[in-house]
Design a protein around this motif. Sequence first.
Motif, short mmCIF file in Angstrom:
data_model
loop_
_atom_site.label_atom_id
_atom_site.label_comp_id
_atom_site.label_asym_id
_atom_site.label_seq_id
_atom_site.Cartn_x
_atom_site.Cartn_y
_atom_site.Cartn_z
N LEU A 168 0.82 -1.21 0.00
CA LEU A 168 0.00 0.00 0.00
C LEU A 168 0.86 1.26 0.00
CD1 LEU A 168 -2.82 -0.95 2.54
CD2 LEU A 168 -3.15 -0.30 0.15
N LEU A 169 1.89 1.27 0.83
CA LEU A 169 2.77 2.45 0.90
C LEU A 169 3.52 2.67 -0.40
CD1 LEU A 169 4.16 1.89 4.52
CD2 LEU A 169 2.73 3.81 3.77
N MET A 170 4.01 1.57 -1.01
CA MET A 170 4.78 1.70 -2.25
C MET A 170 3.90 2.07 -3.44
SD MET A 170 7.67 -1.31 -1.91
CE MET A 170 8.55 -0.82 -3.41
N GLN A 171 2.61 1.78 -3.36
CA GLN A 171 1.70 2.18 -4.43
C GLN A 171 1.45 3.69 -4.43
OE1 GLN A 171 -1.56 -0.64 -3.48
NE2 GLN A 171 -1.46 -1.22 -5.63
N HIS A 172 1.80 4.34 -3.32
CA HIS A 172 1.60 5.79 -3.20
C HIS A 172 2.90 6.44 -2.72
CE1 HIS A 172 -2.36 3.86 -2.66
NE2 HIS A 172 -2.81 4.87 -3.37
N PRO A 173 3.97 6.33 -3.51
CA PRO A 173 5.28 6.85 -3.08
C PRO A 173 5.25 8.35 -2.83
CG PRO A 173 5.29 6.41 -5.43
CD PRO A 173 4.01 5.83 -4.90
N GLN A 181 -6.46 4.93 6.48
CA GLN A 181 -6.36 4.55 5.07
C GLN A 181 -5.64 3.21 4.91
OE1 GLN A 181 -4.41 8.13 3.67
NE2 GLN A 181 -6.25 8.80 2.56
N LEU A 182 -4.61 3.02 5.68
CA LEU A 182 -3.84 1.77 5.59
C LEU A 182 -4.67 0.58 6.06
CD1 LEU A 182 -0.40 3.11 6.86
CD2 LEU A 182 -0.92 2.33 4.55
N LEU A 183 -5.39 0.76 7.15
CA LEU A 183 -6.24 -0.32 7.63
C LEU A 183 -7.37 -0.63 6.65
CD1 LEU A 183 -6.51 0.46 11.45
CD2 LEU A 183 -5.40 -1.50 10.39
N ASP A 184 -7.94 0.43 6.06
CA ASP A 184 -9.00 0.22 5.06
C ASP A 184 -8.47 -0.54 3.85
OD1 ASP A 184 -10.88 1.49 6.60
OD2 ASP A 184 -10.77 3.41 5.54
N GLY A 185 -7.19 -0.32 3.52
CA GLY A 185 -6.60 -1.01 2.38
C GLY A 185 -6.28 -2.46 2.65
N ILE A 186 -6.18 -2.81 3.92
CA ILE A 186 -5.81 -4.18 4.28
C ILE A 186 -7.04 -5.01 4.67
CG2 ILE A 186 -4.54 -5.57 6.00
CD1 ILE A 186 -2.47 -3.31 6.05
N TYR A 187 -7.99 -4.40 5.38
CA TYR A 187 -9.17 -5.11 5.85
C TYR A 187 -10.43 -4.62 5.16
CZ TYR A 187 -6.41 -6.65 9.93
OH TYR A 187 -5.46 -7.21 10.76
N GLU A 188 -11.39 -5.53 5.07
CA GLU A 188 -12.74 -5.13 4.72
C GLU A 188 -13.35 -4.45 5.95
OE1 GLU A 188 -14.24 -5.30 1.87
OE2 GLU A 188 -12.65 -6.42 0.82
N LYS A 189 -14.23 -3.50 5.73
CA LYS A 189 -14.80 -2.74 6.85
C LYS A 189 -15.38 -3.64 7.93
CE LYS A 189 -14.50 1.74 5.73
NZ LYS A 189 -13.94 2.79 6.64
N THR A 195 -7.22 -1.77 16.27
CA THR A 195 -7.18 -0.32 16.39
C THR A 195 -6.15 0.26 15.42
OG1 THR A 195 -5.43 -0.32 18.06
CG2 THR A 195 -7.70 -0.55 18.83
N ASP A 196 -6.20 1.57 15.25
CA ASP A 196 -5.26 2.23 14.36
C ASP A 196 -3.82 2.00 14.80
OD1 ASP A 196 -7.47 3.14 13.10
OD2 ASP A 196 -7.19 5.27 13.57
N ARG A 197 -3.59 1.83 16.09
CA ARG A 197 -2.23 1.68 16.60
C ARG A 197 -1.61 0.35 16.19
NH1 ARG A 197 -0.25 6.56 17.20
NH2 ARG A 197 -1.89 7.89 18.06
N VAL A 201 2.71 -0.85 15.27
CA VAL A 201 3.48 -2.05 15.64
C VAL A 201 4.06 -2.71 14.40
CG1 VAL A 201 3.37 -4.35 16.69
CG2 VAL A 201 2.09 -2.44 17.70
N HIS A 202 3.25 -2.84 13.36
CA HIS A 202 3.72 -3.50 12.14
C HIS A 202 4.73 -2.63 11.40
CE1 HIS A 202 1.19 -7.07 12.23
NE2 HIS A 202 0.19 -6.31 12.64
N ILE A 203 4.56 -1.32 11.43
CA ILE A 203 5.54 -0.43 10.82
C ILE A 203 6.89 -0.59 11.51
CG2 ILE A 203 6.25 2.00 10.65
CD1 ILE A 203 4.34 1.40 8.46
N LYS A 204 6.88 -0.70 12.83
CA LYS A 204 8.12 -0.87 13.59
C LYS A 204 8.85 -2.14 13.15
CE LYS A 204 9.90 -1.48 18.29
NZ LYS A 204 9.53 -1.59 19.74
N HIS A 205 8.11 -3.25 13.04
CA HIS A 205 8.71 -4.52 12.62
C HIS A 205 9.22 -4.43 11.17
CE1 HIS A 205 6.09 -6.75 15.82
NE2 HIS A 205 7.15 -6.14 16.34
N LEU A 206 8.44 -3.78 10.32
CA LEU A 206 8.81 -3.64 8.92
C LEU A 206 10.10 -2.82 8.79
CD1 LEU A 206 8.04 -4.19 6.00
CD2 LEU A 206 6.50 -2.21 6.07
N ARG A 207 10.19 -1.76 9.55
CA ARG A 207 11.40 -0.94 9.52
C ARG A 207 12.63 -1.72 9.98
NH1 ARG A 207 8.83 4.52 12.11
NH2 ARG A 207 8.69 5.77 10.20
N GLN A 208 12.45 -2.54 11.00
CA GLN A 208 13.56 -3.33 11.51
C GLN A 208 14.09 -4.28 10.44
OE1 GLN A 208 11.77 -5.10 15.01
NE2 GLN A 208 12.50 -3.47 16.37
#
Length: 232
Positions: A168-173, A181-189, A195-197, A201-208
């Motif tokens: 999702l992030l790379m599709q919108h550089p 927006q990120l949660l909406d792109g990953i999950y159906e409503k 939660t948004d938070r 957590v996943h961003i932290k792991h991805l960055r690592q």
Amino acid sequence: MDKKNLIGKSVLIVEDDPKIRGLLRIYLQKDGYEVIEAQDGIEGRKMIERYDPCIVILDLMLPGMSGEELCRWIREELKSMMPIIMLTAKATERDRVEGFRLGADDYVVKPFSPAELMGRINAVLRRTASRCGKLSFTGFILKPARGEAWIDGNELALTSFEFKLLHLLMQHPNHVMTREQLLDGIYEKNERDVTDRTIDVHIKHLRQKIKEQTEKEYIQTVRGMGYRFVAV
């Protein structure tokens, strides 16, 4: 031409003449392509292994490793169908036939019209669109169809959620995306029970995981807004 649709499309120029490389770079970048350059066949081979470009513009008369040898390596040893446009002073019918026999998708004779070459590049990429169904930014390659992410030739071991988030992030550089927006792109409503938070957590792991492969900061936090993928 919609440059937005071309972002992430990488072109490798293998050409020993710096003036020609510079001219092509100007036209390609103007149309939104990422440009990778090599001044001889050996360097071209290394760039292909590292970046897996969408298309190769290949001079035939190269030092070290000829264009013919590089083309043969791509088709026979690498077994890749990456598009190849040969750019050469060899103008006879026999030369053209040999170029196509080696596996070239198109053949352009020097001197050439940059505008015509751009048209040929776009035409070849349209015909081979499924092959380049990926996002590529300076060595960071995402292949959605295969579920693979690579940095400088090294594959990242990502969870399904991390991969979807990165996609999702790379599709919108260079554009900020909110947690919502990120949660909406990953999950159906109706499937969301997080939660948004959770995104943090996943961003932290991805960055690592990215940091283990490169020092480049690809994912930035924009305070009070969200995150963005920086196409460095």
